[in-house]
Design a protein around this motif. Structure first.
Motif, PDB file in Angstrom:
ATOM      1  N   GLU A  50       0.844  -1.202   0.000  1.00 31.94           N
ATOM      2  CA  GLU A  50       0.000   0.000   0.000  1.00 31.94           C
ATOM      3  C   GLU A  50       0.872   1.241   0.000  1.00 31.94           C
ATOM      4  O   GLU A  50       1.910   1.293   0.651  1.00 31.94           O
ATOM      5  CB  GLU A  50      -0.893   0.007   1.238  1.00 31.94           C
ATOM      6  N   ILE A  51       0.443   2.245  -0.747  1.00 32.70           N
ATOM      7  CA  ILE A  51       1.106   3.546  -0.715  1.00 32.70           C
ATOM      8  C   ILE A  51       0.106   4.563  -0.172  1.00 32.70           C
ATOM      9  O   ILE A  51      -1.051   4.607  -0.597  1.00 32.70           O
ATOM     10  CB  ILE A  51       1.629   3.954  -2.113  1.00 32.70           C
ATOM     11  N   VAL A  52       0.552   5.360   0.794  1.00 33.10           N
ATOM     12  CA  VAL A  52      -0.304   6.356   1.445  1.00 33.10           C
ATOM     13  C   VAL A  52       0.077   7.727   0.903  1.00 33.10           C
ATOM     14  O   VAL A  52       1.237   8.149   1.015  1.00 33.10           O
ATOM     15  CB  VAL A  52      -0.142   6.323   2.972  1.00 33.10           C
ATOM     16  N   VAL A  53      -0.901   8.407   0.311  1.00 34.52           N
ATOM     17  CA  VAL A  53      -0.634   9.655  -0.396  1.00 34.52           C
ATOM     18  C   VAL A  53      -1.478  10.777   0.178  1.00 34.52           C
ATOM     19  O   VAL A  53      -2.691  10.632   0.361  1.00 34.52           O
ATOM     20  CB  VAL A  53      -0.919   9.491  -1.903  1.00 34.52           C
ATOM     21  N   GLY A  54      -0.840  11.899   0.442  1.00 31.24           N
ATOM     22  CA  GLY A  54      -1.543  13.067   0.945  1.00 31.24           C
ATOM     23  C   GLY A  54      -2.054  13.947  -0.176  1.00 31.24           C
ATOM     24  O   GLY A  54      -1.390  14.149  -1.188  1.00 31.24           O
ATOM     25  N   THR A  55      -3.259  14.476  -0.001  1.00 31.96           N
ATOM     26  CA  THR A  55      -3.853  15.423  -0.933  1.00 31.96           C
ATOM     27  C   THR A  55      -4.872  16.245  -0.160  1.00 31.96           C
ATOM     28  O   THR A  55      -5.252  15.884   0.959  1.00 31.96           O
ATOM     29  CB  THR A  55      -4.495  14.700  -2.140  1.00 31.96           C
ATOM     30  N   ALA A 115      -7.874  19.464  -9.456  1.00 29.61           N
ATOM     31  CA  ALA A 115      -6.800  18.503  -9.178  1.00 29.61           C
ATOM     32  C   ALA A 115      -7.229  17.430  -8.186  1.00 29.61           C
ATOM     33  O   ALA A 115      -6.961  16.243  -8.373  1.00 29.61           O
ATOM     34  CB  ALA A 115      -5.564  19.234  -8.644  1.00 29.61           C
ATOM     35  N   SER A 116      -7.910  17.853  -7.110  1.00 35.45           N
ATOM     36  CA  SER A 116      -8.247  16.947  -6.012  1.00 35.45           C
ATOM     37  C   SER A 116      -9.473  17.516  -5.303  1.00 35.45           C
ATOM     38  O   SER A 116      -9.368  18.482  -4.552  1.00 35.45           O
ATOM     39  CB  SER A 116      -7.052  16.860  -5.044  1.00 35.45           C
ATOM     40  N   TYR A 117     -10.639  16.926  -5.549  1.00 28.14           N
ATOM     41  CA  TYR A 117     -11.876  17.527  -5.026  1.00 28.14           C
ATOM     42  C   TYR A 117     -12.992  16.487  -4.976  1.00 28.14           C
ATOM     43  O   TYR A 117     -12.887  15.400  -5.546  1.00 28.14           O
ATOM     44  CB  TYR A 117     -12.312  18.704  -5.899  1.00 28.14           C
ATOM     45  N   ASP A 121      -5.145  15.022 -10.480  1.00 26.23           N
ATOM     46  CA  ASP A 121      -4.083  14.455  -9.660  1.00 26.23           C
ATOM     47  C   ASP A 121      -4.513  13.137  -9.015  1.00 26.23           C
ATOM     48  O   ASP A 121      -3.734  12.175  -8.957  1.00 26.23           O
ATOM     49  CB  ASP A 121      -3.685  15.448  -8.571  1.00 26.23           C
ATOM     50  N   VAL A 122      -5.736  13.110  -8.522  1.00 27.47           N
ATOM     51  CA  VAL A 122      -6.251  11.910  -7.851  1.00 27.47           C
ATOM     52  C   VAL A 122      -6.269  10.724  -8.797  1.00 27.47           C
ATOM     53  O   VAL A 122      -5.830   9.613  -8.449  1.00 27.47           O
ATOM     54  CB  VAL A 122      -7.658  12.177  -7.286  1.00 27.47           C
ATOM     55  N   ILE A 161       0.380  14.432  -3.667  1.00 26.94           N
ATOM     56  CA  ILE A 161      -0.001  14.871  -5.006  1.00 26.94           C
ATOM     57  C   ILE A 161      -1.140  15.872  -4.841  1.00 26.94           C
ATOM     58  O   ILE A 161      -2.210  15.548  -4.345  1.00 26.94           O
ATOM     59  CB  ILE A 161      -0.399  13.689  -5.921  1.00 26.94           C
ATOM     60  N   ASN A 162      -0.869  17.145  -5.214  1.00 29.76           N
ATOM     61  CA  ASN A 162      -1.862  18.199  -4.996  1.00 29.76           C
ATOM     62  C   ASN A 162      -1.494  19.434  -5.812  1.00 29.76           C
ATOM     63  O   ASN A 162      -1.430  20.537  -5.297  1.00 29.76           O
ATOM     64  CB  ASN A 162      -1.957  18.548  -3.507  1.00 29.76           C
ATOM     65  N   ASP A 163      -1.237  19.236  -7.112  1.00 27.54           N
ATOM     66  CA  ASP A 163      -0.803  20.328  -7.989  1.00 27.54           C
ATOM     67  C   ASP A 163       0.371  21.079  -7.352  1.00 27.54           C
ATOM     68  O   ASP A 163       0.428  22.295  -7.368  1.00 27.54           O
ATOM     69  CB  ASP A 163      -1.961  21.283  -8.273  1.00 27.54           C
TER      70      ASP A 163
END
Length: 293
Positions: A51-56, A63-65, A77-78, A115-117
């Motif tokens: 598993e990879i844990v990614v912040g956004t 990008a992320s919404y 991005d998501v 990943i968040n622009d």
């Protein structure tokens, strides 16, 4: 549908200004030792967990919404990150943070990547590892439709009034050329645009793709993108711990596959109104000299 689209844009400008204008203070990397061992350790840990844990943020359109009336996050991005994880054979877990907390969450080990622009800057490159860019953009400005707000070149900004955040990259550019910035609280996007239309401000500097989408949503306001001014080229990339060399290599290989098979282009056109932000613009983009951004 149109109501939801416009409501989404009511958050775009303030959220984007926060994302791009955040100070890098307090983001110093805690990875000072370990070198290659730390690099292999991070990737081995991810593989072992599967598993990879990614912040956004989950609040930065497009990008992320979260779409209106939906509890499933999406965005350019998501969806890129979902595809990367899938091709690496990993489960993906998103953790949502405010923009200011994303990079510190990497340093604390709470997440593996962001990943968040996120714009690639010199300061950030000293503290973190970045993937190859998945988005290329630049700054433009919104001006009055009737007279371009009397602006022909960036040098004409002297004495003009810019609408934006007090500490953003965009305000730094405006003030570098002699403009004054009128700051706003948490107002909606149409307030910024109407102030340009009615002369309370003269221009708004922001990202080309976001400004294009905003104008597409708010067609009743008599403003436009300046037809000649394109400046401050930017790249957005996935952020990882400074020493995560192996992880960076693996993600870069997948991003290249996605570029080669057209996946990045397809996703970009889906979220950026048919425009391909995954490729470097062909236009001549002016670098801002004498300003460390």
């Amino acid at each position: 549908m149109r109501k939801g689209f416009i409501l989404m844009f009511m958050l775009v400008l303030s959220l984007f200004l926060a994302a791009c204008g955040s100070s890098d203070e307090g983001e110093s990397s805690s990875n000072s030792d370990g070198g290659e061992e730390a690099s292999d350790s991070k990737w081995s840990e991810i593989q072992e967990e599967g598993e990879i844990v990614v912040g956004t943020s989950g609040t930065l359109f497009p990008a992320s919404y979260y779409p209106e009336d939906s509890d499933e996050m999406t965005g350019y991005d998501v969806e890129i990150m979902r595809e990367v994880a899938d091709r690496l054979g990993l489960e993906l877990k998103f953790e949502e943070y405010g923009v200011d907390g994303l990079l510190s969450a990497i340093n604390s080990g709470r997440i593996d990547a962001v990943i968040n622009d996120m714009e690639v800057t010199k300061d950030r490159q000293e503290q973190f590892s970045f993937s190859d860019p998945y988005k290329y953009s630049y700054s433009t400005m919104i001006v009055r439709e009737s007279d371009l707000s009397g602006i022909e070149t960036l040098e004409d900004l002297e004495g003009k009034t810019h609408g934006g955040g007090a500490t953003t990259v965009f305000s730094q550019i405006a003030e570098h050329f002699g403009a004054e910035t009128k700051t706003y609280g948490n107002v909606t996007n149409d307030v910024y645009l109407r102030d340009v239309e009615n002369g309370n401000t003269d221009f708004i500097i922001n990202d080309y793709y976001l400004q294009s989408l905003a104008l597409k949503a708010l067609t009743d306001i008599e403003v436009k993108l300046h037809p000649d001014l394109k400046f401050h080229p930017t790249n957005s990339a996935i952020v990882m711990p400074k020493e995560a060399t192996k992880m960076t290599e693996e993600i870069n290989a997948v991003l290249q596959e996605m570029r080669d098979d057209g996946t990045l282009t397809e996703l970009s056109k889906e979220f950026f109104g048919g425009k391909d932000a995954s490729k470097e613009p062909e236009a001549d983009i002016r670098e801002i000299e004498g300003l460390d951004l």
